[in-house]
Design a protein around this motif. Structure first.
Motif, short mmCIF file in Angstrom:
data_model
loop_
_atom_site.label_atom_id
_atom_site.label_comp_id
_atom_site.label_asym_id
_atom_site.label_seq_id
_atom_site.Cartn_x
_atom_site.Cartn_y
_atom_site.Cartn_z
N ASP A 606 -10.98 -16.51 7.41
CA ASP A 606 -10.28 -15.31 7.89
C ASP A 606 -9.95 -14.33 6.77
O ASP A 606 -9.79 -13.13 7.02
CB ASP A 606 -8.98 -15.70 8.60
N TYR A 607 -9.79 -14.86 5.58
CA TYR A 607 -9.40 -14.02 4.44
C TYR A 607 -10.37 -14.28 3.29
O TYR A 607 -10.06 -15.03 2.37
CB TYR A 607 -7.96 -14.34 4.01
N PRO A 608 -11.54 -13.64 3.32
CA PRO A 608 -12.60 -14.05 2.37
C PRO A 608 -12.52 -13.44 0.97
O PRO A 608 -13.33 -13.79 0.13
CB PRO A 608 -13.87 -13.58 3.08
N LEU A 609 -11.58 -12.57 0.71
CA LEU A 609 -11.53 -11.94 -0.62
C LEU A 609 -10.23 -12.30 -1.32
O LEU A 609 -9.20 -12.51 -0.69
CB LEU A 609 -11.62 -10.41 -0.49
N ILE A 610 -10.28 -12.34 -2.66
CA ILE A 610 -9.07 -12.60 -3.44
C ILE A 610 -8.42 -11.26 -3.78
O ILE A 610 -9.12 -10.32 -4.19
CB ILE A 610 -9.41 -13.32 -4.77
N LEU A 611 -7.12 -11.17 -3.60
CA LEU A 611 -6.40 -9.94 -3.99
C LEU A 611 -5.49 -10.24 -5.18
O LEU A 611 -4.81 -11.26 -5.22
CB LEU A 611 -5.51 -9.44 -2.84
N ALA A 646 -19.33 -5.87 -1.46
CA ALA A 646 -18.27 -6.23 -0.52
C ALA A 646 -17.95 -5.06 0.40
O ALA A 646 -17.64 -5.24 1.58
CB ALA A 646 -17.01 -6.66 -1.28
N ALA A 647 -18.04 -3.85 -0.13
CA ALA A 647 -17.76 -2.66 0.67
C ALA A 647 -18.88 -2.43 1.69
O ALA A 647 -18.61 -2.18 2.86
CB ALA A 647 -17.62 -1.45 -0.24
N LEU A 648 -20.11 -2.55 1.21
CA LEU A 648 -21.27 -2.33 2.08
C LEU A 648 -21.22 -3.25 3.29
O LEU A 648 -21.44 -2.84 4.43
CB LEU A 648 -22.55 -2.57 1.27
N ARG A 649 -20.90 -4.53 3.02
CA ARG A 649 -20.85 -5.51 4.10
C ARG A 649 -19.83 -5.13 5.18
O ARG A 649 -19.92 -5.54 6.32
CB ARG A 649 -20.49 -6.87 3.50
N ARG A 650 -18.86 -4.35 4.80
CA ARG A 650 -17.80 -3.96 5.74
C ARG A 650 -17.92 -2.51 6.20
O ARG A 650 -16.99 -1.98 6.82
CB ARG A 650 -16.44 -4.19 5.07
N GLY A 651 -19.01 -1.89 5.83
CA GLY A 651 -19.22 -0.50 6.22
C GLY A 651 -18.20 0.45 5.60
O GLY A 651 -17.86 1.48 6.20
N ILE A 652 -17.72 0.10 4.42
CA ILE A 652 -16.68 0.91 3.79
C ILE A 652 -17.30 1.84 2.75
O ILE A 652 -18.10 1.40 1.92
CB ILE A 652 -15.62 0.00 3.14
N ASN A 653 -16.95 3.10 2.81
CA ASN A 653 -17.41 4.08 1.82
C ASN A 653 -16.28 4.44 0.88
O ASN A 653 -15.11 4.23 1.18
CB ASN A 653 -17.91 5.35 2.52
N ASN A 654 -16.67 5.04 -0.23
CA ASN A 654 -15.69 5.48 -1.21
C ASN A 654 -14.69 6.42 -0.53
O ASN A 654 -15.06 7.25 0.28
CB ASN A 654 -16.40 6.22 -2.34
N VAL A 660 -5.86 -3.71 4.37
CA VAL A 660 -5.97 -4.93 3.57
C VAL A 660 -4.93 -5.89 4.11
O VAL A 660 -3.73 -5.57 4.12
CB VAL A 660 -5.70 -4.64 2.08
N GLU A 661 -5.39 -7.06 4.57
CA GLU A 661 -4.45 -7.94 5.25
C GLU A 661 -4.46 -9.33 4.61
O GLU A 661 -5.52 -9.91 4.40
CB GLU A 661 -4.88 -8.05 6.71
N LEU A 733 -5.26 -14.35 -0.63
CA LEU A 733 -6.55 -14.08 -0.01
C LEU A 733 -6.35 -12.99 1.04
O LEU A 733 -5.30 -12.95 1.71
CB LEU A 733 -7.09 -15.36 0.64
N VAL A 734 -7.36 -12.13 1.17
CA VAL A 734 -7.22 -11.01 2.11
C VAL A 734 -8.51 -10.75 2.88
O VAL A 734 -9.60 -11.17 2.47
CB VAL A 734 -6.85 -9.68 1.38
N GLN A 735 -8.35 -10.06 4.00
CA GLN A 735 -9.46 -9.47 4.71
C GLN A 735 -9.34 -7.96 4.51
O GLN A 735 -8.23 -7.43 4.41
CB GLN A 735 -9.41 -9.82 6.20
N VAL A 736 -10.46 -7.28 4.43
CA VAL A 736 -10.45 -5.82 4.23
C VAL A 736 -11.33 -5.20 5.31
O VAL A 736 -12.43 -5.66 5.56
CB VAL A 736 -11.00 -5.47 2.82
#
Ligand code: SF4
Ligand code: SF4
Ligand code: SF4
Lengths: 739, 166
Positions: A606-611, A646-654, A660-661, A733-736
């Motif tokens: 659920d929270y695949p990234l480290i913050l 990581a951004a691309l996978r989430r469709g996130i642009n600059n 961030v949860e 750990l976070v989800q974005v």
């Protein structure tokens, strides 16, 4: 035609320039990241208005350089966010309704409350929260001691934790390393560029690089320092102890050891040798995310180089294994023969300048005093430490909520903002709601002043003529640049006046800051007026550098009540018997952060990234100064550094707004697509809450939905803190996702 | 050969402290939202081999300014003697043609919608025997000011352009 590149202004040149431009020039000390012994500056005043700042060439601290903040001091001083008068809350806590009161009323209300609480509940129910180390820190201590409380609330995120672990391992503080002579420099969890760019470290780094020193940087993400690094070791946040243990594994097993030093000057090497066999580079790879091959490579470079230093930063102080990390690094320095040798890690130098008489009242400490600590920052056996007795900042708030061992009833926050500066913002807000009496003293609006009963408006350092500052070999008087813009007093005057109001006048020079300064200057045989006659201060000689000062530092006594030596064997405490006696691990170990890839794999789905968050930035001091438009223009919004993959996978642009949860809270911030970061990690600067009126940017919420990294972390008392030095973890750990 | 004033920038010494940028903004009272000098970070390569380089860029006061060639109103001129490129706000109509032409993205347009940019602190240099505040501010001497020959200045222009197009 000007003389080419003659550099920053001297006093004479500043005077000449001021004449030509019809201004006055006032030599003083920068106040943007203090007040502390800051950089020397020339402040220019035109028609009574503070307009411009230039660096002071004569200053041995900054040699005329200034960071970005230093230049924009006038915008900070004249900010619409400045407090104007003392305030008393009339609305509910958090509502932000106040009435204006006079200084006398404010002092009477505070003193009345403190006297009442002292009589009814005991003086120890007062706590003062530590800002970063400030020139007024000892005045805060003095007030607490005169009043009868040991509860100075120190935040386990910066410098003191490291100092503790260094001193109980090698007897001295190992600040920085010998940039001038090192062939190999490991910059570890530190940002030498943004941590005082105008002072020594950034220039030292540039010079070392130009000289051909090999620079290895160890951190989850790189900023401008990435351009100077020959090798980047991209470590997961909070796993420095695992990396250091694996490096010990390499140097011990490959015998990259200075045996003569170890035989003569180390205690417990054999036990270490056995102990570290568990911590192989392959083991560390799974935890740190650094390939085993790179760990071995870096350990070998460091172990084999004769002149190699480790510049260890505050980054390592932000994990529940902080003490283990710092101790493991210190042991690495010692056993590879890099302690107090050219190019290595040096003990602090000595100089000819006397030390000003302390305003601390440390001589009054007793056992009973230490026993009253509400939540010791270091275990009682180690109290007081160098700055005095201390409770951990977050434990002060815990005591309010749990009433254990007793509730703190008044908190004074002098230049510190607990909702955005310490972990667990929700708990802090809860505690502030429950607290009997809360006093905020600052120059501008603070994040939590809406919970304050009384708000004290302070003068900036540019509106006062005190204190003088002394550091290294330089002493200089602070000069007033402009008259206070409103009904301000300095922090010093506030403490002195409150002391007098409480009836502690004899301990507070009966309210005279002049007397206080003259008292402190006795070792110099000089008065403050005499010191002030030296516009750029007085420089003393530094002693020629000596090396291998083992006998001196290995026999130093601790500042604890027992006065026992830091090192009971007169040797490097690889195996720490003092810690063992107090029930702590004698050899460095590994402890997982409260949430991590390897510690809580069940959360990773659920929270695949480290913050984690950055402690320093090139533009702001901690959680202040977001209101300064020239700074804010460069970094207008809180941005999360996220790797392009990581951004691309989430469709996130600059520049997209993103959510961030973590398991503990959520933020709404902007994305900054960032090449220089681990793809499994995201980072953000801490301390975001304040808006900027001039740029039309509003405040952000302090809790969920804002940009406050402190709201994202665990504050589980069993998992989130180092058991010995109470360092606080800043990993989760976070989800974005896109907002 | 006549000498010109010019900036010399050494990226290997720049630490991205933004001091030059701030010194310019504060000493020249540059309006909000406008940058006569800007410090930029440029990433190179990819994780984990990623590294970065910095550039501090203001008007280059080019030897052969493209902005002057492009301006339909002849509002920009290069001063004889020192080579400083300045804008005549009376003549500028705010068409932004110069922005398209400038290889460094330098021209800025603020409240008055006229072109503005670094004037090399001509006042300070010519009349007060001073260094421009941005140069005086640099802690590592990454940014220098010099009186130089056209050829050397052209090389400097090319190197900054190369940095910006990385
Ligand atoms: S505006 Fe651009 S083209 Fe014109 S002189 Fe400056 S850098 Fe050159
Ligand atoms: S020379 Fe003057 S105007 Fe140009 S960038 Fe430097 S400080 Fe700004
Ligand atoms: S002042 Fe110098 S080091 Fe700092 S950003 Fe500007 S050019 Fe770079």
């Amino acid at each position: 035609m000007p003389k080419n590149n003659k550099g920053p202004l001297t006093y004479e040149e500043a005077l000449a320039l001021s004449k030509k431009t019809r201004q006055t020039v006032i030599p003083t000390l920068c106040g943007m990241c203090g007040p502390t012994m800051g950089c020397g500056v020339y402040a220019f005043v035109k028609d009574g208005i503070f307009t411009k700042v230039s660096g002071m060439k004569e200053s041995p601290i900054n040699h005329g350089a200034l960071c970005a903040k230093g230049f924009v001091a006038p915008q900070w001083v004249y900010s619409p966010d400045r407090l104007k008068t003392p305030l008393q809350r009339i609305g509910e806590k958090g509502e932000g309704r106040f009435r204006e009161i006079t200084w006398n009323e404010a002092l009477e209300i505070i003193a009345g409350t403190l006297k009442h609480q002292k009589e009814k509940y005991g003086p120890e129910t007062l706590a003062m929260l530590s800002p970063a180390k400030r020139s007024y820190s000892d005045y805060l201590y003095r007030f607490l001691i005169a009043h009868g409380s040991p509860n100075y609330g120190h935040s386990g995120i910066c410098a003191i934790q490291k100092m503790f672990s260094f001193m109980y391992t090698v007897g001295g503080n190992l600040r920085g390393c010998d940039y001038q002579n090192a062939d190999v420099i490991l910059i570890w969890g530190r940002q030498p560029i943004y941590s005082g760019p105008s002072q020594g470290s950034a220039r030292a780094l540039v010079k070392a690089k130009q000289r051909g020193a090999k620079i290895i940087t160890i951190k989850p993400s790189v900023e401008a320092d990435g351009g100077f690094a020959d090798i980047w070791v991209p470590i997961r946040p909070g796993t420095d102890a695992a990396l250091a243990l694996a490096m010990l594994h390499v140097v011990v097993n490959e015998d990259l050891i200075d045996h003569e030093f170890v035989d003569t000057w180390c205690y417990g090497y054999d036990k270490l040798k056995e102990h570290i066999q568990l911590y192989t580079p392959a083991w560390a790879e799974t935890i740190t995310g650094v390939p085993a091959g790179q760990i071995i490579h870096v350990a070998r470079i460091y172990g084999k180089a004769e002149k190699a230093g480790i510049d260890l930063g505050n980054g390592v102080e932000h994990a529940p294994s902080a003490n283990d990390a710092i101790r493991a690094v210190t042991i690495l320095i010692a056993i590879t023969g890099h302690l107090d040798r050219p190019g290595g890690n040096l003990f602090p130098p000595s100089g000819e300048m006397p030390t000003p008489k302390s305003v601390h009242l440390r001589e009054r400490y007793t056992r009973e005093w230490v026993d009253k600590l509400v939540g010791p920052e270091f275990p009682k056996a180690f109290q007081p430490f160098v700055e005095g007795t201390s409770s951990a900042y977050y434990r002060i708030f815990d005591s309010v909520l749990t009433e254990k061992p007793y509730p703190i009833r008044t908190i004074i926050a002098p230049g510190t903002q607990p909702t955005v500066s310490t972990r667990g913002s929700k708990r802090v807000v809860e505690a502030l709601k429950k607290l009997d009496f809360y006093v905020v003293a600052d120059v501008a609006r603070t994040a939590d002043m809406d919970y304050a009963d009384i708000v004290i408006p302070l003068a900036t350092p540019y509106e006062t003529d005190h204190p003088f500052e002394a550091r290294g070999n330089w002493i200089m008087a602070r000069n007033r640049v402009i008259e206070p813009l409103a009904d301000y007093k300095s922090m010093y005057e506030f403490i002195l006046d409150l002391g007098a109001q409480m009836g502690y006048g004899a301990d507070f020079w009966n309210g005279s800051m002049m007397d206080s300064m003259n008292d402190q200057l006795t070792p110099f045989n000089m008065t403050i007026d005499e010191l002030r006659r030296h516009p750029t201060g007085i420089k003393y000689k530094s002693m020629p550098r000596t090396y291998e000062n083992y006998r001196e530092f290995f026999s130093k006594n601790s500042p604890g009540l027992s006065g026992k030596p830091f090192l009971p064997h007169g040797k490097v405490e690889i195996y720490n018997t003092t810690f063992e006696e107090e029930g702590f691990n004698p050899l460095p170990e590994w402890r997982e952060p409260p949430e991590s890839m390897t510690g809580t794999p069940e959360l990773v789905k659920d929270y695949p990234l480290i913050l984690s968050d950055y402690h320093t930035s090139k533009l702001y001091t901690a959680s202040w100064q977001r209101n300064v438009p020239h700074l804010r223009e460069i970094m207008p919004y809180p941005t999360l550094h996220i790797h392009p993959d990581a951004a691309l996978r989430r469709g996130i642009n600059n520049d997209d707004w993103i959510i961030v949860e973590s398991p503990h809270g959520w933020m709404k911030v902007k994305a900054e697509i960032y090449e220089g970061i681990r793809p499994d990690t995201v980072m953000i600067l801490h301390g975001w809450w304040q808006g900027c009126v001039e740029l039309g940017i509003r405040d952000f919420p302090i809790l969920d939905g804002g940009a406050n990294a402190n709201n994202m972390y665990s504050v589980d008392p069993d998992k989130a803190f180092d058991p010995l030095i109470t360092a606080m973890s800043s990993q989760t750990l976070v989800q974005v996702r896109k907002a | 050969m006549p000498l010109q004033y010019g900036f010399v920038f050494d990226p290997s010494k720049c630490i991205q402290c933004h001091s030059c940028e701030m010194a310019c903004k504060s000493w020249r009272d540059v309006e909000l939202g406008i940058h006569w000098r800007q410090v930029k970070n440029i990433w190179e390569n990819h994780y984990p081999e990623v590294t970065c380089v910095s550039v501090s860029v203001a008007c280059m006061h080019c030897v052969e300014p493209e902005c002057i060639k492009a301006c339909p109103e002849e509002a920009i001129q290069k001063l004889p003697g020192n080579g400083i490129v300045i804008v005549d706000k009376e003549k500028c109509i705010g068409c932004r043609t110069c922005l398209d032409a400038c290889p460094f993205g330098v021209p800025q347009f603020g409240e008055d919608e006229k072109m503005q940019k670094c004037d090399m602190c001509i006042q300070e240099i010519e009349y007060q025997n001073e260094l421009p505040p941005c140069v005086r501010a640099c802690p590592t001497q990454a940014l220098l000011f010099e009186e130089t020959e056209e050829e050397r200045k052209k090389v400097m222009e090319q190197s900054v352009q190369a940095l910006l197009s990385r």
